[in-house]
Design a protein around this motif. Sequence first.
Motif, PDB file in Angstrom:
ATOM      1  N   UNK A 208       0.457  -1.279  -0.083  1.00  0.00           N
ATOM      2  CA  UNK A 208       0.157  -0.023   0.012  1.00  0.00           C
ATOM      3  C   UNK A 208       0.820   1.213  -0.300  1.00  0.00           C
ATOM      4  N   UNK A 209       2.043   0.764   0.372  1.00  0.00           N
ATOM      5  CA  UNK A 209       3.287   2.143   0.036  1.00  0.00           C
ATOM      6  C   UNK A 209       3.343   2.193  -0.557  1.00  0.00           C
ATOM      7  N   UNK A 210       3.747   1.582  -1.932  1.00  0.00           N
ATOM      8  CA  UNK A 210       4.125   2.241  -2.751  1.00  0.00           C
ATOM      9  C   UNK A 210       5.388   0.474  -2.946  1.00  0.00           C
ATOM     10  N   UNK A 211       6.211   0.242  -1.674  1.00  0.00           N
ATOM     11  CA  UNK A 211       7.415  -0.301  -1.165  1.00  0.00           C
ATOM     12  C   UNK A 211       7.494  -1.978  -2.075  1.00  0.00           C
ATOM     13  N   UNK A 212       8.407  -2.673  -2.537  1.00  0.00           N
ATOM     14  CA  UNK A 212       8.040  -3.576  -3.160  1.00  0.00           C
ATOM     15  C   UNK A 212       7.577  -4.850  -2.216  1.00  0.00           C
ATOM     16  N   UNK A 213       7.172  -5.321  -2.519  1.00  0.00           N
ATOM     17  CA  UNK A 213       6.669  -6.804  -1.763  1.00  0.00           C
ATOM     18  C   UNK A 213       7.519  -8.049  -1.328  1.00  0.00           C
ATOM     19  N   UNK A 214       7.831  -8.023  -0.385  1.00  0.00           N
ATOM     20  CA  UNK A 214       8.662  -9.000   0.134  1.00  0.00           C
ATOM     21  C   UNK A 214       7.827 -10.792   0.115  1.00  0.00           C
TER      22      UNK A 214
END
Length: 457
Positions: free
Chosen positions: A60-66
Amino acid sequence: MIYGMRFGGYGMGALTDTKVRTAKAAEKAYKLSDGEQLYLHISPAGGRIWRMNYQFGRNDKGKPRQKTLTIGAYPAISLKDAREARDVAKAMLAKGIEPKPADLFERAIAPVDNRATFKSVALAWHGLQKNRWSTVHAKDVLENLETDVFPPLGSKAIEDIQAPEVLTLLQGIVERGAIETAHRTRQRISAIFVYGIAKGEASRDPAASLAVALPKKPKAKPQPAITAIDELRQMIVLCEAERCRAPTKLALRLLALTALRPNELHCARWSEFEDLDGDEPLWRIPATRMKGDLDRKAEDDGDHLVPLAPQSVAIIKAMQSLTGDLPLVFPSDRHVHRPMSENTLRALLIRAGYYQRHVPHGFRSAFSTIMNERVERQWRAAGHEGASPDRAIIDLMLAHVPENKVEGAYNRAAYMPRRREIANDWADLLVGSMWPPEVHIGQPIRWAATGPGKPGR
């Protein structure tokens, strides 16, 4: 040991087969890294799972999902396999495709089972047998296999089939009320397994002992006899076209000509024939061999007299070259001092395609029906009314046991000239213009080559 102490403890490609194989369980789970996001996860219970960390999509924050991809368990998945799977996963990620465990390995082609199936063996067996069967019987057997046997067993390796599977199949046939069909089906399945054993495609016959698990066959119902002269002639032609012993074919023809009970023919002895080279050839069957009560068998004049048509005499003379040196005219193939089996002629009729259409005893019904109709037509054509007196003579020729024993004893030797005329008429109708009986002597008795000295015997 702290979770992750060993994670990253080795450089790219640092793991070896030995390190993976000797990795021990600890109180807490830990990882052994191989580099490029691939690692071996070791649980406290000692389980070892290949996993790979990767990034895909954004949160949701635009960061890559791990994310973590489970590749598979060691040792089923080796170090080499795990590295190859990691490379496949990285290539998919580069194309924007999220990898799944099922995508990491080429699915192995299921090993091909080259063992013979029951159906392949059954069809080979049928192909071999049908050469000695009639077309109708071969068709019936194949339909039985295709309808009742191939659906549950056909695709299975014949070596894998167990007795319970065969019994379940047979019980299904019994449940629909076809007990005789169940027994015949078991016999055919057993024969197929025996053939498979001979061919090296099976090692046992699971159907061999299943007859005891089936209900007993019901008492045989009277089977219909063919009573049309053209069909009877065709039946004799088809029976004599079968490959079997010459005495079997000649016995069937003589039974048809004399309309005797099968057992009376099976036990025929050379001493019972009279005047074969004369004008009044006769077969004198002792009273002791005739159907009836003890009084009948003990009668001094109770012998059954069978006037022999020329066609019947020809059969007897043909048999002299085969069994004339033996007491019995139609001995067993295996035991020359025993009479022919009561099933021999029935089996010939079945092979020729007449199962449940005609039995050896049926020649008596055929003779009675055809000749009674014939003498009635002749009687009426001559301007007479009422029943023809020949009806009683035909009954006498059939050795029917009369209710009036005095009349029966008197009639057994009566009307011989007319009985001989009827016997000759019947023979002309039945086998007139057919090939002489001696053509069967010396012919092959099986489709396969026979041994020395066996043809015709």
